[in-house]
Design an enzyme around this catalytic site. Structure first.
Site, PDB file in Angstrom:
ATOM      1  N   TRP A  26       7.571   8.865 -14.256  1.00  0.00           N
ATOM      2  CA  TRP A  26       6.301   9.142 -13.570  1.00  0.00           C
ATOM      3  C   TRP A  26       6.551   9.660 -12.158  1.00  0.00           C
ATOM      4  O   TRP A  26       5.662  10.155 -11.505  1.00  0.00           O
ATOM      5  CB  TRP A  26       5.394   7.906 -13.540  1.00  0.00           C
ATOM      6  CG  TRP A  26       5.631   6.961 -12.405  1.00  0.00           C
ATOM      7  CD1 TRP A  26       6.661   6.084 -12.294  1.00  0.00           C
ATOM      8  CD2 TRP A  26       4.840   6.805 -11.222  1.00  0.00           C
ATOM      9  NE1 TRP A  26       6.560   5.377 -11.125  1.00  0.00           N
ATOM     10  CE2 TRP A  26       5.451   5.803 -10.439  1.00  0.00           C
ATOM     11  CE3 TRP A  26       3.664   7.401 -10.738  1.00  0.00           C
ATOM     12  CZ2 TRP A  26       4.938   5.386  -9.204  1.00  0.00           C
ATOM     13  CZ3 TRP A  26       3.174   6.982  -9.515  1.00  0.00           C
ATOM     14  CH2 TRP A  26       3.797   5.989  -8.762  1.00  0.00           C
ATOM     15  N   LYS A  50      -3.276 -11.861   4.691  1.00  0.00           N
ATOM     16  CA  LYS A  50      -4.269 -11.890   3.620  1.00  0.00           C
ATOM     17  C   LYS A  50      -4.057 -13.099   2.713  1.00  0.00           C
ATOM     18  O   LYS A  50      -4.991 -13.833   2.389  1.00  0.00           O
ATOM     19  CB  LYS A  50      -4.192 -10.610   2.794  1.00  0.00           C
ATOM     20  CG  LYS A  50      -4.656  -9.416   3.580  1.00  0.00           C
ATOM     21  CD  LYS A  50      -4.882  -8.248   2.682  1.00  0.00           C
ATOM     22  CE  LYS A  50      -5.963  -7.363   3.216  1.00  0.00           C
ATOM     23  NZ  LYS A  50      -7.293  -7.701   2.806  1.00  0.00           N
ATOM     24  N   SER A  88     -11.148 -10.955  -2.437  1.00  0.00           N
ATOM     25  CA  SER A  88     -11.852 -11.476  -1.260  1.00  0.00           C
ATOM     26  C   SER A  88     -13.331 -11.734  -1.537  1.00  0.00           C
ATOM     27  O   SER A  88     -13.990 -12.428  -0.769  1.00  0.00           O
ATOM     28  CB  SER A  88     -11.731 -10.505  -0.086  1.00  0.00           C
ATOM     29  OG  SER A  88     -10.383 -10.225   0.173  1.00  0.00           O
ATOM     30  N   ARG A 119      16.886   0.825 -15.325  1.00  0.00           N
ATOM     31  CA  ARG A 119      15.608   1.109 -15.967  1.00  0.00           C
ATOM     32  C   ARG A 119      15.672   2.455 -16.680  1.00  0.00           C
ATOM     33  O   ARG A 119      16.634   3.185 -16.555  1.00  0.00           O
ATOM     34  CB  ARG A 119      14.477   1.100 -14.924  1.00  0.00           C
ATOM     35  CG  ARG A 119      14.685   2.055 -13.784  1.00  0.00           C
ATOM     36  CD  ARG A 119      13.736   1.762 -12.642  1.00  0.00           C
ATOM     37  NE  ARG A 119      12.410   2.305 -12.941  1.00  0.00           N
ATOM     38  CZ  ARG A 119      11.581   2.762 -11.995  1.00  0.00           C
ATOM     39  NH1 ARG A 119      11.929   2.744 -10.723  1.00  0.00           N
ATOM     40  NH2 ARG A 119      10.392   3.239 -12.323  1.00  0.00           N
ATOM     41  N   GLU A 166       0.143   5.487  -2.415  1.00  0.00           N
ATOM     42  CA  GLU A 166      -0.477   5.331  -3.734  1.00  0.00           C
ATOM     43  C   GLU A 166      -0.439   3.872  -4.207  1.00  0.00           C
ATOM     44  O   GLU A 166      -1.415   3.369  -4.760  1.00  0.00           O
ATOM     45  CB  GLU A 166       0.249   6.230  -4.741  1.00  0.00           C
ATOM     46  CG  GLU A 166      -0.083   5.971  -6.202  1.00  0.00           C
ATOM     47  CD  GLU A 166      -1.501   6.332  -6.577  1.00  0.00           C
ATOM     48  OE1 GLU A 166      -2.110   7.135  -5.855  1.00  0.00           O
ATOM     49  OE2 GLU A 166      -1.989   5.794  -7.583  1.00  0.00           O
ATOM     50  N   SER A 205     -10.124  15.207  -8.678  1.00  0.00           N
ATOM     51  CA  SER A 205     -11.068  14.144  -9.001  1.00  0.00           C
ATOM     52  C   SER A 205     -11.009  13.023  -7.967  1.00  0.00           C
ATOM     53  O   SER A 205     -12.039  12.564  -7.464  1.00  0.00           O
ATOM     54  CB  SER A 205     -10.758  13.601 -10.392  1.00  0.00           C
ATOM     55  OG  SER A 205     -11.397  12.373 -10.593  1.00  0.00           O
ATOM     56  N   SER A 206      -9.787  12.593  -7.643  1.00  0.00           N
ATOM     57  CA  SER A 206      -9.654  11.491  -6.688  1.00  0.00           C
ATOM     58  C   SER A 206     -10.186  11.883  -5.319  1.00  0.00           C
ATOM     59  O   SER A 206     -10.817  11.077  -4.638  1.00  0.00           O
ATOM     60  CB  SER A 206      -8.194  11.099  -6.525  1.00  0.00           C
ATOM     61  OG  SER A 206      -7.740  10.491  -7.674  1.00  0.00           O
ATOM     62  N   ASP A 261     -28.044   5.144  -4.005  1.00  0.00           N
ATOM     63  CA  ASP A 261     -27.045   5.689  -4.932  1.00  0.00           C
ATOM     64  C   ASP A 261     -25.850   6.119  -4.099  1.00  0.00           C
ATOM     65  O   ASP A 261     -25.794   5.829  -2.907  1.00  0.00           O
ATOM     66  CB  ASP A 261     -27.614   6.908  -5.702  1.00  0.00           C
ATOM     67  CG  ASP A 261     -26.898   7.098  -7.038  1.00  0.00           C
ATOM     68  OD1 ASP A 261     -25.662   7.289  -7.005  1.00  0.00           O
ATOM     69  OD2 ASP A 261     -27.547   7.036  -8.098  1.00  0.00           O
ATOM     70  N   HIS A 310       4.134   6.137  -1.946  1.00  0.00           N
ATOM     71  CA  HIS A 310       4.008   4.802  -1.395  1.00  0.00           C
ATOM     72  C   HIS A 310       2.563   4.443  -1.049  1.00  0.00           C
ATOM     73  O   HIS A 310       2.064   3.419  -1.510  1.00  0.00           O
ATOM     74  CB  HIS A 310       4.966   4.489  -0.248  1.00  0.00           C
ATOM     75  CG  HIS A 310       4.795   3.056   0.092  1.00  0.00           C
ATOM     76  ND1 HIS A 310       5.395   2.061  -0.622  1.00  0.00           N
ATOM     77  CD2 HIS A 310       3.952   2.459   0.937  1.00  0.00           C
ATOM     78  CE1 HIS A 310       4.944   0.904  -0.206  1.00  0.00           C
ATOM     79  NE2 HIS A 310       4.072   1.120   0.752  1.00  0.00           N
ATOM     80  N   HIS A 332      11.698   3.988   1.493  1.00  0.00           N
ATOM     81  CA  HIS A 332      12.342   2.804   0.925  1.00  0.00           C
ATOM     82  C   HIS A 332      12.548   2.944  -0.582  1.00  0.00           C
ATOM     83  O   HIS A 332      13.215   2.124  -1.189  1.00  0.00           O
ATOM     84  CB  HIS A 332      11.579   1.518   1.259  1.00  0.00           C
ATOM     85  CG  HIS A 332      10.212   1.412   0.674  1.00  0.00           C
ATOM     86  ND1 HIS A 332       9.176   0.853   1.349  1.00  0.00           N
ATOM     87  CD2 HIS A 332       9.689   1.792  -0.507  1.00  0.00           C
ATOM     88  CE1 HIS A 332       8.085   0.881   0.604  1.00  0.00           C
ATOM     89  NE2 HIS A 332       8.382   1.444  -0.537  1.00  0.00           N
ATOM     90  N   HIS A 333      11.980   3.996  -1.169  1.00  0.00           N
ATOM     91  CA  HIS A 333      12.277   4.277  -2.577  1.00  0.00           C
ATOM     92  C   HIS A 333      13.541   5.124  -2.697  1.00  0.00           C
ATOM     93  O   HIS A 333      13.949   5.465  -3.791  1.00  0.00           O
ATOM     94  CB  HIS A 333      11.113   5.019  -3.220  1.00  0.00           C
ATOM     95  CG  HIS A 333       9.856   4.197  -3.261  1.00  0.00           C
ATOM     96  ND1 HIS A 333       9.562   3.338  -4.284  1.00  0.00           N
ATOM     97  CD2 HIS A 333       8.839   4.088  -2.381  1.00  0.00           C
ATOM     98  CE1 HIS A 333       8.410   2.739  -4.049  1.00  0.00           C
ATOM     99  NE2 HIS A 333       7.950   3.172  -2.894  1.00  0.00           N
ATOM    100  N   THR A 382       0.178  -8.421   4.995  1.00  0.00           N
ATOM    101  CA  THR A 382      -0.078  -8.918   3.645  1.00  0.00           C
ATOM    102  C   THR A 382      -0.066 -10.438   3.638  1.00  0.00           C
ATOM    103  O   THR A 382      -0.866 -11.080   2.951  1.00  0.00           O
ATOM    104  CB  THR A 382       0.961  -8.382   2.649  1.00  0.00           C
ATOM    105  OG1 THR A 382       1.187  -7.004   2.922  1.00  0.00           O
ATOM    106  CG2 THR A 382       0.478  -8.531   1.230  1.00  0.00           C
ATOM    107  N   TYR A 403      -0.540   1.248  -2.489  1.00  0.00           N
ATOM    108  CA  TYR A 403      -1.555   0.472  -1.763  1.00  0.00           C
ATOM    109  C   TYR A 403      -2.954   0.921  -2.128  1.00  0.00           C
ATOM    110  O   TYR A 403      -3.896   0.140  -2.060  1.00  0.00           O
ATOM    111  CB  TYR A 403      -1.300   0.523  -0.259  1.00  0.00           C
ATOM    112  CG  TYR A 403      -0.023  -0.197   0.072  1.00  0.00           C
ATOM    113  CD1 TYR A 403       0.049  -1.578  -0.085  1.00  0.00           C
ATOM    114  CD2 TYR A 403       1.107   0.485   0.438  1.00  0.00           C
ATOM    115  CE1 TYR A 403       1.236  -2.243   0.133  1.00  0.00           C
ATOM    116  CE2 TYR A 403       2.296  -0.177   0.665  1.00  0.00           C
ATOM    117  CZ  TYR A 403       2.355  -1.545   0.507  1.00  0.00           C
ATOM    118  OH  TYR A 403       3.531  -2.202   0.712  1.00  0.00           O
ATOM    119  N   HIS A 427       3.615   6.377 -20.077  1.00  0.00           N
ATOM    120  CA  HIS A 427       3.138   5.027 -19.780  1.00  0.00           C
ATOM    121  C   HIS A 427       2.853   4.890 -18.287  1.00  0.00           C
ATOM    122  O   HIS A 427       1.754   4.474 -17.885  1.00  0.00           O
ATOM    123  CB  HIS A 427       4.168   3.994 -20.221  1.00  0.00           C
ATOM    124  CG  HIS A 427       3.968   2.625 -19.640  1.00  0.00           C
ATOM    125  ND1 HIS A 427       2.873   1.850 -19.942  1.00  0.00           N
ATOM    126  CD2 HIS A 427       4.695   1.913 -18.741  1.00  0.00           C
ATOM    127  CE1 HIS A 427       2.951   0.708 -19.264  1.00  0.00           C
ATOM    128  NE2 HIS A 427       4.040   0.723 -18.517  1.00  0.00           N
TER     129      HIS A 427
END
Ligand code: HEA
Ligand code: HEA
Ligand code: CUA
Ligand code: CU
Lengths: 326, 377, 525
Positions: free
Chosen positions: C135, C325, C262, C444, C249, C163-164, C99, C247, C296-297, C322, C251, C70
């Protein structure tokens, strides 16, 4: 920057109509990794994935298709260029593409350098019970002392499978000599130093080749490019010799604990990139000699290969410093 | 079936504050009103402080937004104004949050430093995570360490819904950790296989158990009682079935318990020297099996994560290969080396049990002395 | 040359061989939606199992496979490709380019995705089952203790990375090299800006992820000991490398969403975006900070206290840009003339719920408090607020907003509004109670839980079914619009919409801007 004068350029941006290249490359890539996965699992997970040896054919077929397609792909772009379909704006896209590709490679190596430094500066001392985060670790690895290069692994110090608290790890064979400069060896016999000299020189000769090309002196270009490729081959040869030494004489292998892991990972991936860079330069040389493709103003293939070459060179300098010297 | 309480809870969310243990972090204070740990209270206060700051900012932001949604609708016929910059406010709302953050960072820092103050502990306990149980070893200055495993005590029937679930469903163990009240206890936390994490919310200790490294944490529990927690780092299939139970008792009770433990360990050692009857071995073996093996090999030896024991060629074949699997484990699989986890008597008992239960009627009896001689080679 | 055809080829080969940014964008979008349904189906299994205490439907090992897949499918299969699809469609139209810069590579970036996910999903059928280590695949659960299928998982990650990276290089080259004359950087629409910065992040961190899985591969198959203390390595090293990727990722997931919001809020406020320049700087600041907060994880792994403090302070700082924004969006709405069509509703939903998720993020960043939050459902609630109500809501808003432009047909507005309200309510029923169970101590990644968590879990599952079902409504609405939607007559579609893409006919021709448009005056952002 972009302004109205260049707008005529914009009108010529070449967008290929459609192309089967991507799909074919995809099939090759996917077959390669799938075959590769099967092969690897046969190796380590016992008979669970016994494909009766077919796995490696999947891998080979995939690789052949992948490399074949890429070759054809590059050919196509070269042809298009020669047919005058590329605007300078498109060339600029290629330049950007190559630049950011190299940047991504830099970050790939950064992961391995990060691992090396983390282990050397933090994890290693902690394992030996030094530092804030490791002060009780002597309970697990009594007698383990940290040095770099390590002369032993924690596992070896505490002994066999039952007396150590990490379940299910095979025994490690530690190396007893490091690949750093050791007093026992004479400096002139120390391969990494020679390799450094060779690779640095090759970057210079590559630059000479570039100058030759810019001056329109194709002879000079080809000669220096030839020298560069030659040096690359010598480098790879010496690297192979170094690995042979490590395995046969020092007992330093991939299984020798963290030193072997970081050593082979960094030098191995670097060596692989040298081989790629060498191939790229060689192809440029062949294109120049056989097809007269290089002109002073139009030689993106060579430029890209040479940037790549300089990048490989810079990585080596860091490698030399962090893996071999300090 | 929809639970009525669930519906009530939705309707009454703001009012649910009195049901603290259901909706908010442990306050660090027991139901009787006694402080459990100072640190727990401090962390709870910190949590609530940040929470309320966020609520206030949130109300401000959403308030402005909702007002604007209400008042500046096109359907009200307003003309959109076209302003799109204002350096002053932009600087203000960069700087003000920055200072708010500093206001949070100050108490956070001091609490963090306390969490890390592991020195001057009066006793140390080595906590080792295994798939899927905890081992507690009381480090003794005289080298007379007391060690035992703590397994989930909830029955499979409760888990598979064939029995009603008890009050402490999934949070109960066969042998809890026991510590004395008002004593600074240092936990040395590590793991044997994968990463686990040792957590007891009410005493505010959570630290990862990293194989090969030892992490430190500490607590000083001020209120006697039973505190429960769980493993909080994914550690494989039965990660959800790895509870922690801590009994905090008076100093005297603790000393008695400790003495009894040491006595039991001595008795076990003595037992290893005697011959046990088949029935004794089978009874003990069944207990060991249910505590340590059942999770993987099934209640009836039918297998699951591990191979079936019923009818297993190994469990019914040569004794040496059977003992080999149990004592040394099977490298690269979930089958661990139980030789280091179970006493020799227990290994003997469980081996006997496996060889005779589930229809494996081999009739073999394995004594502790057999295990000892097997281990010695 | 000049002999472009002005329509696409016919049949399957149109899609297989295409180099057209619109075709490729369409494929990305459909693919990601399929992955969203797949990942959502896994989530439904999770929620069904957690409906009541006790084991109900699946075995614990399989439950972990569901959680893992998931997370992976949603992050790498649904969210990331969906924003790449959006970028493909919109960036050339927004900057006036014919293009993408490297069209054939663009096609390749897409086509390696489906087989990679096929390979990942096929691990479900392999011996030993699919990856079951979360994950975040922490070693050694993902190395020494992993099922054989981990090898295929590793290669799948490699391909997604490739790919990315190719996709991002393409976007960078397009934005830097293909802007129409006069389209200076500070005139670019914010969506383009946020994607440019996202692409930098991707090029910087995807290779690091590749490095991490490569080390895993070596540990598993070649006997190295990067992540094993016995050989002198460290399992925590894996976490550092993973989160150095992981991390940024998150963002990567949210920045394009910021871009979308926006674009939409000004359109329906009929007022230019407030603080365009500070939006750009804030995005850059977030991107920069994202590189120095990864640990921080890992507050509970036992880092030295100095490291803990550094990462805590750095993480807290992210609230500042943030916040800029959020304040800018609210101020954009202020004194506008708002209407509330579906895209605007989803954007407002985003604004509120993302901010709540950001607040819980800020709470998590407080290290001593995180000792209590870490690896509980409080974290799960946090990241679904920012990822589902953040990324997915903004993506949904984007689809409603640009669909009429892409297809020339209008979706059903009433159905869209119903979709919004059911989603909004369903979402909150699902994830709001998870804050409570998390704080109350529910870890979790567990298939079964203590009785005190029962009520809220049941609520959460019911909400999840509601939210999930509402996505089918969305699917229906989109298909109905494409097939039989009312034709859009106006190029602008929305009277407040600004930007180059709205100067094109709806649907835009197969090839747009073969001649670059002239950008004279400041377009409203
Ligand atoms: C889109 C994805 C996304 C986004 C945008 C964020 C945003 C943030 N996240 Fe989150 N996070 C995740 C996705 C995301 N996160 C995921 C997936 C995980 C779990 C991974 C896993 O373990 O599986 C996670 C986990 C996670 C953790 C680890 C928790 C743990 O495992 O113990 C932490 C800890 O610091 C954290 C912090 C933050 C912070 C500070 C922000 C900030 O960016 C938020 C900033 C926003 C605001 C603060 C609100 C608006 C601001 C204002 C209105 C200004 C004024 C406010 C103040 C001054 C308070 N996140
Ligand atoms: C952007 C990413 C993203 C998205 C969109 C979602 C969407 C959802 N997630 Fe997500 N989730 C993650 C990313 C995401 N998640 C991550 C990274 C983790 C951590 C994994 C880990 O721990 O390793 C996680 C973990 C996670 C957990 C914790 C699992 C655990 O710890 O064991 C739960 C539990 O409730 C959950 C629920 C949901 C639900 C209900 C949705 C819903 O929003 C989904 C809704 C969509 C659909 C339902 C699909 C559409 C409809 C159909 C297919 C038709 C069928 C529907 C019905 C019959 C009703 N997720
Ligand atoms: Cu042990 Cu989770
Ligand atoms: Cu983060």
């Amino acid at each position: 920057m972009s302004s109205a004068e260049t707008s005529t350029e914009y009108e010529k941006y070449y967008v290929p109509e459609s192309s089967s290249l991507a799909v074919r490359a995809t099939i090759g890539l996917v077959l390669s990794v799938f075959g590769g996965g099967l092969v690897l699992n046969e190796m380590t997970f016992g008979g669970t994935h016994d494909t009766g040896g077919a796995a490696k054919w999947v891998l080979f077929a995939g690789l052949a298709m992948f490399i074949g397609t890429l070759t054809y792909w590059f050919r196509t772009t070269i042809k298009e260029n020669k047919a005058g379909m590329n605007s300078s704006q498109l060339s600029n896209s290629y330049v950007l593409g190559m630049f950011w590709f190299i940047f991504s490679e830099v970050m790939f190596f950064a992961a391995f350098f990060g691992a090396l430094l983390y282990v050397r500066w933090l994890a290693g001392p902690w394992l030996a019970g030094e530092g804030e985060a490791g002060r009780m670790n002597f309970l697990l690895w009594e007698g383990f002392e940290y040095t770099w290069p390590p002369v032993t692994t924690p596992q070896e110090v505490v002994g066999g499978a039952l007396s150590q608290p990490i379940a299910n790890n095979g025994a490690f064979v530690s190396q007893h000599t490091s690949m750093s400069f050791a007093d026992a060896q004479a400096w002139y016999a120390w391969l990494p130093l020679w390799n450094t000299i060779i690779l640095l020189t090759s970057s210079v000769t590559c630059e000479f080749a570039h100058r030759g090309l810019s001056q329109g002196n194709i002879k000079k270009f080809e000669a220096w490019l030839g020298v560069t490729v030659g040096l690359a081959i010598i480098f790879l040869f010496l690297q192979a010799a170094e690995y042979y030494e490590a395995y046969e004489m020092f007992g330093l292998t991939l299984n020798s604990g963290i030193y072997g892991s970081t050593f082979f990972m960094l030098t191995g991936f670097h060596g692989f990139h040298v081989a790629m860079g060498m191939t790229m330069l060689l192809i440029q040389l062949i294109r120049s000699v056989r097809n007269k493709h290089m002109t002073p103003t139009d030689h993106f293939g060579f430029s890209a290969s040479s940037w790549y070459w300089h990048f490989v060179d810079v990585v080596w300098v860091f490698l030399f410093i962090f893996v071999y010297i300090i | 079936m929809l639970n009525a309480r669930a519906l009530a809870a939705t309707a009454l969310l703001p009012l649910a504050a009195n049901a603290q243990n259901q909706v908010n972090m442990s306050t660090g204070v027991s139901e009787a009103g006694a402080v459990i740990t100072d640190l727990g209270v401090e962390i709870y206060d910190l949590h609530m402080l940040i929470f309320w700051i966020c609520v206030v900012i949130g109300l401000g932001v959403f308030g402005v937004m909702l007002y604007s949604i209400y008042a500046h609708r096109k359907s009200k016929g307003v003309e959109p104004s076209q302003f799109h910059e204002h350096t002053g406010v932009e600087i203000a709302w960069t700087i003000v949050p920055f200072f708010i953050l500093i206001g949070m960072a100050v108490p956070a820092t001091s609490t963090l430093l306390e969490v890390y103050d592991n020195d001057d502990a009066e006793m140390s306990i080595l906590v080792t995570g295994y798939q899927w149980k905890w081992k507690y070893e009381y480090l003794d200055a005289d080298g007379e360490n007391v060690a035992f495993f703590s397994n989930l005590a909830t029955s499979q029937e409760q888990i598979y819904n064939t029995d009603t679930k008890g009050e402490n469903y999934l949070l109960e163990v066969d042998e809890p950790l026991v510590i004395p009240v008002d004593t600074k206890v240092r936990f040395l936390i590590t793991a044997n296989d994968v990463i686990h994490s040792w957590w007891v919310p009410e005493i505010a200790v959570k630290r990862d158990a990293i194989p090969g490294f030892i992490n430190e944490a500490w607590t000083r529990v001020l209120a006697e009682g039973v505190y429960r927690g769980q493993c909080t780092e994914l550690c494989g299939a039965y990660h959800g079935f790895m509870p922690v139970e801590v009994h905090v008792v008076s100093r005297d009770e603790f000393d008695d318990w400790m003495a009894a433990k040491k006595g039991a360990a001595a008795a076990d050692a003595a037992l290893a020297a005697t011959e046990l009857s088949v029935d004794e071995l089978m009874a003990r073996g069944e207990d060991v099996y249910n505590a340590s093996c059942l999770a993987c090999h099934g209640a009836n030896g039918e297998g699951g994560l591990g191979n079936a024991i019923a009818g297993s060629a190994i469990a019914m074949g040569g004794l040496d290969s059977h003992l080999n699997v149990i004592v040394n484990g099977v490298a690269g699989t979930a089958m661990q080396a139980f030789g280091a986890q179970l006493s020799d008597v227990d290994v003997a008992a469980v081996t006997t049990y496996q060889r005779n239960a589930f229809g494996n009627n081999t009739g073999d009896v394995v004594q502790a002395s057999d295990v000892v001689s097997y281990k010695e080679g | 040359m000049g002999d472009h055809h002005h329509g696409p080829a016919k049949g399957l080969s149109r899609w297989l061989y295409t180099t057209n940014h619109k075709d490729i964008g369409t494929m990305y979008l459909w693919f990601s939606f399929a992955m969203f349904l797949l990942g959502g189906a896994f989530a439904m299994v999770i929620r069904a199992e957690l409906f009541q205490p006790g084991m109900q439907l699946v075995e614990p090992g399989f439950f972990n496979q569901m959680t893992t897949l998931h997370g992976l499918v949603m992050v790498f299969g649904a969210i990331m490709p969906s924003f790449v699809g959006l970028a493909n469609w919109l960036i050339p139209m927004m900057i006036g380019a014919p293009d993408m810069a490297l069209p054939r590579m663009n096609n390749w970036s897409f086509w390696i995705l489906p087989p990679a996910f096929l390979m990942l999903a096929s691990t479900l059928l392999m011996e030993g089952g699919a990856p079951a280590f979360g994950w975040t695949f922490y070693a050694p659960l993902s190395t020494t203790y992993a099922p054989p299928s981990v090898t295929f998982f590793i290669f799948a990650i490699h391909i997604l990375g490739v790919s990315s990276i190719m996709g991002s290089i393409n976007i960078i080259a397009t934005v830097m090299n293909m802007r129409a004359p006069g389209m200076t950087y500070m005139k670019m629409p914010l969506f383009v800006w946020t994607w440019l910065i996202t692409a930098f992040l991707l090029v910087a961190v995807m290779p690091v992820l590749a490095g991490a899985v490569t080390m895993m591969l070596m540990d598993i198959h070649f006997g190295t000991s990067f992540f094993s203390a016995a050989g002198g390595g460290d399992p925590v090293l894996f976490q550092h490398i993973f989160w150095f990727f992981g991390h940024p990722e998150v963002y990567i997931i949210i920045l394009p969403a910021f871009g979308v919001i926006s674009q939409i809020i000004p359109a329906f406020s009929r007022k230019p975006l407030f603080g365009y320049a500070s939006m750009v700087y804030a995005t850059a600041a977030i991107a920069f900070l994202s590189f120095i907060v990864w640990a921080h994880h890992m507050y509970t792994v036992g880092m030295p206290v100095a490291g803990e403090l550094f990462f805590m302070y750095a993480t807290m700082l992210i609230a500042v840009p943030t916040g800029v924004k959020v304040f800018n969006w609210v101020t954009t709405m202020w004194r506008g003339a708002m209407t509330f069509e579906t895209p605007m509703l989803f954007s407002i939903g985003f604004l509120v719920l993302f901010t709540i998720g950001g607040f819980t993020g800020l709470m998590l960043s407080i290290a001593p408090a995180d000792f209590q939050y870490h690896d509980t459902y409080f974290v799960v609630a946090h990241f679904h607020y920012v990822m589902v109500a953040g990324a997915v809501f903004s993506m949904t808003a984007a689809i409603y907003f640009w669909l009429p432009k892409w297809t020339g047909r209008m979706y059903n507005e009433t159905m869209g509004k119903v979709h919004f309200w059911v989603s909004f309510i369903g979402f909150n029923i699902t994830f709001f109670p998870q804050h409570f169970v998390g704080l109350a101590g529910m870890p979790r990644r567990i298939p079964d839980y203590a009785l005190q968590f029962a009520d809220f879990n049941m609520m959460s599952s019911i909400g999840a079914f509601i939210y999930g079902a509402s996505q089918l409504l969305f699917l229906y609405n989109v298909i109905a619009a494409i097939v039989a939607g009312e034709k859009v007559s106006d190029e602008k579609v929305w009277d407040g919409a600004e930007g180059l893409e709205w100067t094109l006919p709806s649907p835009p021709p197969y090839h747009t801007f073969e001649t670059p448009p002239k950008i004279e005056e400041q377009p409203a952002h």
